[in-house]
Design an enzyme around this catalytic site. Structure first.
Site, PDB file in Angstrom:
ATOM      1  N   ASP A 138      -2.282   5.590  -5.231  1.00 17.16           N
ATOM      2  CA  ASP A 138      -2.530   4.724  -4.079  1.00 17.16           C
ATOM      3  C   ASP A 138      -2.822   3.295  -4.516  1.00 17.16           C
ATOM      4  O   ASP A 138      -3.910   2.995  -5.016  1.00 17.16           O
ATOM      5  CB  ASP A 138      -3.701   5.290  -3.279  1.00 17.16           C
ATOM      6  CG  ASP A 138      -3.947   4.557  -1.974  1.00 17.16           C
ATOM      7  OD1 ASP A 138      -3.161   3.637  -1.645  1.00 17.16           O
ATOM      8  OD2 ASP A 138      -4.913   4.897  -1.281  1.00 17.16           O
ATOM      9  N   ASP A 175       0.817  -1.210   0.000  1.00 16.97           N
ATOM     10  CA  ASP A 175       0.000   0.000   0.000  1.00 16.97           C
ATOM     11  C   ASP A 175       0.853   1.263   0.000  1.00 16.97           C
ATOM     12  O   ASP A 175       1.523   1.571   0.991  1.00 16.97           O
ATOM     13  CB  ASP A 175      -0.899  -0.029   1.250  1.00 16.97           C
ATOM     14  CG  ASP A 175      -1.776   1.190   1.374  1.00 16.97           C
ATOM     15  OD1 ASP A 175      -2.057   1.831   0.344  1.00 16.97           O
ATOM     16  OD2 ASP A 175      -2.205   1.492   2.502  1.00 16.97           O
TER      17      ASP A 175
END
Length: 373
Positions: A268, A87
């Protein structure tokens, strides 16, 4: 070595394959909305290869049809294996603790401290909040392995309470964002790999594929040109400390529909969709004739071929996202992948470019020069 895919390169780099998994949103859709692998190959890389500066490692894949991209890591001595979400939108590494009492912990692999001879406890508590989920736990240290990359005495979190993780397909999260003192006060694993000399460059990259035969990977320490065509377009991060960049505009059919005066965007890998302010997203939903149903926006599947691409202009270069990417088909229905993101008072227009965008464009995150390619 076949599926192990050890390929000699002129630069030190490690490639970790990722598995493509269902998101929580997909699971909820399948269960509630509108009523209606492949095998995993084991890997075995020699310890000698970990110190070879000319080796690239491939981790085996298992693919599902949806969005989250998951890879394996190992923690402790002997190793305990976990599936984690890589992430770029967060900084901390955490996995469930055997002492966690939340229902989600019983559904995932949990770390057993007493089974690791290299484990070290602390009395530091940490809290990590995501958009709709959160974690409470304590900070610990142990050896962490990503493929054959080894971070010794790596700080990470063990969850004691988890909120909102019951339906996720991964055990924990491995953050690849910049260090954040507000989280655990500890160096992220990427920073430690660089400081310990495990990787030769402070660079990582993502190749996210929707086709299992191509294989999604995350690369550490360099870039493999075989995964992209043309040249990388480098964009400076707009605020050192996060993977935000400046966007010039967002347009459809030659008309600017959002980000009219420029805006910010976070790249992201932990987000599946394209998220923006309510007003801008609502305008786009109207343009593509998406109608709201149960907090979702549905479009006619027959209309996908006629819908225009959404063009994100970044640093003067257009990055089109075709309708086939921003519309998702599931169980005979087609959903818009434009979602609203909560916006703070007085916050400038900010978008989140998740996997819908990143599947189209190979992306390199260069910490050494604070830029994204």
């Amino acid at each position: 070595l076949g599926l192990l895919g050890l390929v000699a390169l002129s630069e030190c780099m490690v490639i970790i394959p990722l598995r493509q998994m269902k998101t929580m949103r997909e699971t909820l859709r399948e269960r509630n909305l509108l009523t209606n692998f492949s095998e995993e190959h084991p890997y075995n890389l020699s310890q000698k290869a970990a110190n070879d500066q000319n080796i690239i490692y491939h981790h085996p894949l298992r693919s599902y049809k949806d969005f989250s991209y998951i890879g394996n890591i190992n923690i402790g001595t002997p190793p305990q294996e976990f599936q984690v979400l890589f992430d770029t939108g967060s900084s901390s590494l955490w996995v469930p603790s055997i002492y966690c009492q939340s229902s989600s912990c019983y559904k995932h692999n949990s770390f057993v401290p007493c089974n690791s001879s290299t484990f070290k406890a602390t009395n530091k508590i940490f809290n990590t909040n995501y958009s709709a989920t959160s974690i409470k736990g304590y900070l610990v240290y142990d050896t962490v392995r990503i493929g054959n990359l080894v971070s010794v005495a790596q700080p990470f979190g063990l969850s004691l309470k988890e909120f909102g993780f019951d339906d996720v397909p991964f055990d924990g999260i491995l953050g690849l964002g910049y260090p954040r003192r507000t989280v655990t006060g500890a160096n992220p694993i990427f920073d430690n790999l660089w400081k310990q000399g495990v990787i030769s460059e402070p660079v990582f990259a993502f190749y996210l594929s929707s086709q299992k035969e191509n294989g999604s990977v995350v690369m550490f320490g360099g870039v493999n040109r075989a995964y992209y065509k043309g040249e990388l377009n480098w964009v400076p991060v707009s605020q050192v400390g996060s993977w935000h960049i400046n966007i010039d505009s967002i347009s459809m059919n030659g008309t600017v529909v959002a980000c009219k005066r420029g805006c910010q965007a976070l790249l992201d890998t932990g987000t599946a969709f394209l998220r923006g302010p309510r007003g801008s997203v609502s305008k786009i939903q109207k343009l593509i004739h998406a109608r709201p149903i149960d907090r979702e926006h549905v479009v006619s599947c027959q209309a996908i071929g006629t819908l225009p691409p959404a063009v994100f202009t970044i640093n003067g270069i257009d990055y089109p996202v075709p309708a086939q990417a921003y519309i998702q088909s599931l169980s005979g229905y087609c959903f818009s992948n434009f979602l609203v993101r909560p916006q703070r008072v007085n916050e400038s227009e900010t978008w989140i470019l998740g996997e819908v965008f990143l599947r189209l464009y190979f992306s390199v995150f260069d910490r050494g020069n604070n830029r994204i390619g």
